[in-house]
Design a protein around this motif. Structure first.
Motif, short mmCIF file in Angstrom:
data_model
loop_
_atom_site.label_atom_id
_atom_site.label_comp_id
_atom_site.label_asym_id
_atom_site.label_seq_id
_atom_site.Cartn_x
_atom_site.Cartn_y
_atom_site.Cartn_z
N UNK A 211 0.83 -1.21 0.00
CA UNK A 211 0.00 0.00 0.00
C UNK A 211 0.86 1.26 0.00
N UNK A 212 1.92 1.27 0.82
CA UNK A 212 2.81 2.44 0.85
C UNK A 212 3.56 2.61 -0.47
N UNK A 213 3.99 1.50 -1.06
CA UNK A 213 4.65 1.58 -2.37
C UNK A 213 3.69 2.12 -3.41
N UNK A 214 2.44 1.64 -3.38
CA UNK A 214 1.44 2.10 -4.35
C UNK A 214 1.15 3.60 -4.18
N UNK B 71 -0.36 7.49 -13.69
CA UNK B 71 -0.87 7.53 -12.32
C UNK B 71 -2.28 6.97 -12.24
N UNK B 72 -3.16 7.38 -13.16
CA UNK B 72 -4.53 6.86 -13.16
C UNK B 72 -4.54 5.35 -13.45
N UNK B 73 -3.74 4.92 -14.41
CA UNK B 73 -3.71 3.49 -14.74
C UNK B 73 -3.24 2.64 -13.59
N UNK B 74 -2.14 3.06 -12.92
CA UNK B 74 -1.62 2.29 -11.80
C UNK B 74 -2.60 2.28 -10.64
N UNK B 75 -3.21 3.42 -10.35
CA UNK B 75 -4.18 3.48 -9.26
C UNK B 75 -5.37 2.57 -9.54
N UNK B 76 -5.87 2.59 -10.76
CA UNK B 76 -7.00 1.72 -11.10
C UNK B 76 -6.65 0.26 -10.98
N UNK B 77 -5.45 -0.13 -11.41
CA UNK B 77 -5.03 -1.53 -11.33
C UNK B 77 -4.93 -1.99 -9.88
N UNK B 78 -4.32 -1.19 -9.03
CA UNK B 78 -4.12 -1.59 -7.63
C UNK B 78 -5.44 -1.65 -6.88
N UNK C 239 -0.73 -11.84 -2.39
CA UNK C 239 0.64 -11.47 -2.72
C UNK C 239 0.91 -11.67 -4.20
N UNK C 240 0.49 -12.82 -4.75
CA UNK C 240 0.71 -13.06 -6.18
C UNK C 240 -0.04 -12.05 -7.03
N UNK C 241 -1.27 -11.72 -6.62
CA UNK C 241 -2.07 -10.77 -7.39
C UNK C 241 -1.44 -9.38 -7.38
N UNK C 242 -1.02 -8.91 -6.19
CA UNK C 242 -0.46 -7.55 -6.12
C UNK C 242 0.91 -7.49 -6.76
N UNK C 243 1.61 -8.63 -6.83
CA UNK C 243 2.92 -8.63 -7.47
C UNK C 243 2.81 -8.24 -8.94
N UNK C 244 1.69 -8.61 -9.58
CA UNK C 244 1.47 -8.24 -10.98
C UNK C 244 0.75 -6.90 -11.07
N UNK C 245 -0.33 -6.73 -10.27
CA UNK C 245 -1.15 -5.52 -10.37
C UNK C 245 -0.37 -4.27 -9.97
N UNK C 246 0.56 -4.39 -9.02
CA UNK C 246 1.35 -3.22 -8.60
C UNK C 246 2.68 -3.17 -9.32
N UNK C 247 3.53 -4.18 -9.08
CA UNK C 247 4.89 -4.11 -9.61
C UNK C 247 4.93 -4.34 -11.12
#
Length: 674
Positions: free
Chosen positions: A310-313, A329-336, A371-379
């Protein structure tokens, strides 16, 4: 075979008879110069050949599909080259010049040679068309080249599949992460590099083709009769339209990913083999635990924890916005945000419990892996957005995005915080939202300036603060390993009656679920360690753990048919647990697997024994091998004929009755025989 091709294998297998058509289509795309510069058709053909070796496809049927696809690809190159040659700027690169040189030096034979020269494969037919080659000669040699291409590449895939079929049983599915990461990065980089080189030509060709089709009389008449439909279709295929070709591709990819997710959830709910595989993988991971491995995995997995992610996002989204990168910024926020909501809802809907052997004690549900989901959706999304903003190159994006996603996901399997299916479906959920995030970013980019007013100092300050806080949380708030008391072995009062039931099952399988010879003896009185020590004192050897040397020795053993003392053995599972000890007897062509199975009414250890041949042999006998293994152990023996366990039809592979041995722990090694 490349990692990319290994991912194609299960996908092709799931299509059944349609696999023939898909592989044939891949051969066509490889042979047509317009798509051949980007499509990895040969990898798909090789993967099809591997499926032939694994028994899922027929060699000659697949060969004809590939040959016809390759021929049609050559024909498409010929006709499109003649049709578009005067209308667009043809490729002026080294591969095209090489294809022209082949035609000049070898004539029609160049069509055969070019099939095996990578980028030249699809350009040889184009060069032949532009060189004025006689039509009849082209047709004859195009047919010959298609047949040769099909025979050679299906055979290559078959041979590689044969090596994989022999090698895979000796390797745990949790293959070394660095090797997997290197293979994925290398193949993805090669495909990306090829796509970047071919993209300008593909765009020019599609534009010319679209203009030509737009003036085709049947299309003109359809447009006049149905103007709205025609305009809608044209807009969906227009690369320059806001909801055009890119949006169409994103929509198709989303449909495919959602179908994969639905298929995975249905497998989990309706296919018992999925849960059984999950249990075997978890137990195997537990067997490979080591202090160093657990320490490294515990640190890497922190990147996917909710407060850290969450802090990284927050830091990356705010930083991108303050740097003026509104679209990213909008794309990354929507994905996370979308990923977090989806994972929460799926966890509540399925309510799957965590694995019992989890290293950390976590209270949330297991499916899918957050963890697996956020590894793709965030990173993964962050790497994609930075690449789209031209802040990093494709190789850096691939290394960072794919590496973090694979690394974080594998730690969840190694720490047994999730099952294998949890992680796989978590990756799919994250990929779905990464694609949606890309669509959001492209929508913002189309509707207004993607770059706004930049506030670099503020952006840097926010990112430093957020990333620093994320690092502090990761270091100072690591979860503690779960404290679990050792459960006493299961007590079996009536041992003969329990054999073959759910209390003491006999079936032995590989990690993939293939049957191995079942348990052929059960002993009471000695532990696995004591049995192994006595066998070693009588000349038996422990089977080496899987590593490069032992796996190569096992492959050589399988290919030559001669047992090798340095070869490892496939992992065997009874009741979803890997063997507690695996030994082999030099010169006897026998592998012995031992499992602790409980304790009898006198608290003596119960051990299940299963023998199997090291190499295939018509003379090998399970009964004789069991007798040889039991030779150093005196004591009363009973011969039983247990009924098949529930869900099994027989005790395939175990010749003769099962032996029940009661051995005295005080009996010296090597004393006495049956």
């Amino acid at each position: 075979m490349s990692s990319f091709a290994s991912h194609i294998l299960p996908a092709l297998d799931s299509f059944g008879i349609w696999s023939y058509w898909i592989v044939g289509l891949a051969a066509f795309l490889e042979g047509w110069w317009v798509t051949g510069v980007m499509a990895p058709g040969t990898l798909v053909v090789d993967a099809g050949g591997a499926l032939v070796r694994l028994g899922h496809l027929d060699f000659f049927d697949l060969t004809w599909f590939v040959a016809i696809g390759a021929m049609l690809g050559g024909e498409a190159s010929w006709h499109s080259g003649r049709w578009l040659g005067a209308r667009i700027r043809l490729p002026q690169n080294r591969a095209f010049f090489r294809a022209e040189e082949l035609i000049r030096r070898h004539g029609p034979l160049a069509l055969v040679i070019g099939r095996f020269l990578g980028p030249v494969a699809s350009l040889a037919a184009l060069a032949a068309a532009l060189s004025g080659m006689d039509r009849r000669r082209f047709v004859i040699w195009n047919i010959i080249s298609g047949i040769v291409y099909a025979l050679v590449h299906v055979a290559i895939g078959y041979l590689v599949g044969d090596v994989l079929a022999r090698l895979t049983p000796y390797l745990p599915r949790l293959i070394p992460p660095l090797g997997l990461l290197a293979a994925v990065i290398l193949v993805t980089w090669a495909i990306t590099r090829q796509a970047r080189r071919g993209a300008p030509l593909l765009r020019a060709t599609l534009t010319a083709l679209r203009q030509r089709v737009a003036t085709w009389p049947p299309v003109v008449r359809f447009g006049m009769a149905h103007p709205r439909t025609a305009n809608f279709i044209a807009d969906r295929l227009d690369p320059g339209h806001g909801g055009g070709l890119l949006a169409t591709g994103i929509a198709i990819l989303l449909i495919y990913l959602i179908a994969l997710l639905v298929d995975g959830t249905l497998d989990l709910a309706l296919v018992p083999a999925t849960g059984e595989l999950d249990q075997r993988v978890s137990n195997l991971a537990h067997a490979y635990w080591s202090p160093l491995g657990l320490e490294v995995a515990a640190w890497v997995t922190q990147l996917g924890r909710v407060p850290v992610a969450a802090l990284v996002a927050v830091g990356t989204v705010t930083g991108l916005a303050l740097f003026g990168r509104r679209a990213a910024a909008f794309g990354l926020a929507g994905a996370v945000l979308g990923n977090s909501l989806t994972v929460t809802l799926l966890k509540l809907a399925f309510g799957r419990e965590r694995p019992e052997l989890a290293y950390f004690l976590e209270t949330s549900n297991s499916f899918p892996s957050g963890h697996a989901a956020i590894s793709v959706a965030l990173y993964g999304s962050l790497a994609l957005m930075l690449w789209r903003e031209r802040l990093i190159g494709p190789t850096t994006a691939i290394v960072g995005g794919v590496g973090l996603a694979i690394g974080i996901g594998l730690t969840r399997i190694y720490l047994i915080e999730h099952y294998l299916s949890d992680v796989l479906n978590g990756w799919i959920v994250g990929t779905i939202w990464m694609v949606i995030g890309l669509a959001i970013a492209e929508g913002v980019r189309r509707r207004g300036p993607a770059v706004g007013t930049a506030r670099h100092v503020t952006g840097i300050a926010v990112m430093i603060a957020c990333f620093g806080a994320a690092g502090w949380v990761a270091v100072h708030h690591r979860p503690s390993p779960a404290e679990r008391s050792l459960e006493p072995p299961a007590a079996i009062a009536d041992l003969p009656a329990a054999i073959g039931t759910d209390r003491l099952p006999l079936e032995v399988v590989t990690l993939g679920g293939d049957a191995l010879p079942p348990v052929s003896a059960v002993s009471a009185g000695l532990s696995v360690a004591q049995i192994a020590d006595r066998l070693i004192a009588n000349g038996w050897l422990r089977v080496p753990a899987p590593d490069v040397v032992s796996v190569v020795a096992a492959l050589r053993q399988d290919l030559t048919g001669h047992p090798n003392a340095g070869a490892t053995a496939p992992a065997g599972f009874r009741a979803s647990r890997p063997a507690d000890a695996t030994l082999h007897a030099p010169g006897q062509n026998t592998v012995l697997r031992l499992w602790e199975a409980g304790q009898d009414a006198t608290a003596a250890p119960i051990v299940a024994w299963a023998v199997a041949p090291e190499v295939r042999s018509r003379t090998w006998s399970a009964e004789a091998a069991t007798t040889a293994a039991l030779a150093p152990f005196p004591g009363p023996r009973d011969r039983l004929s247990p009924a098949p366990s529930a869900g099994t039809s027989d005790r395939s592979g175990a010749a003769g009755p099962l032996i029940l041995l009661k051995s005295d722990i005080a009996t010296p090694p090597g004393a006495g025989h049956e």
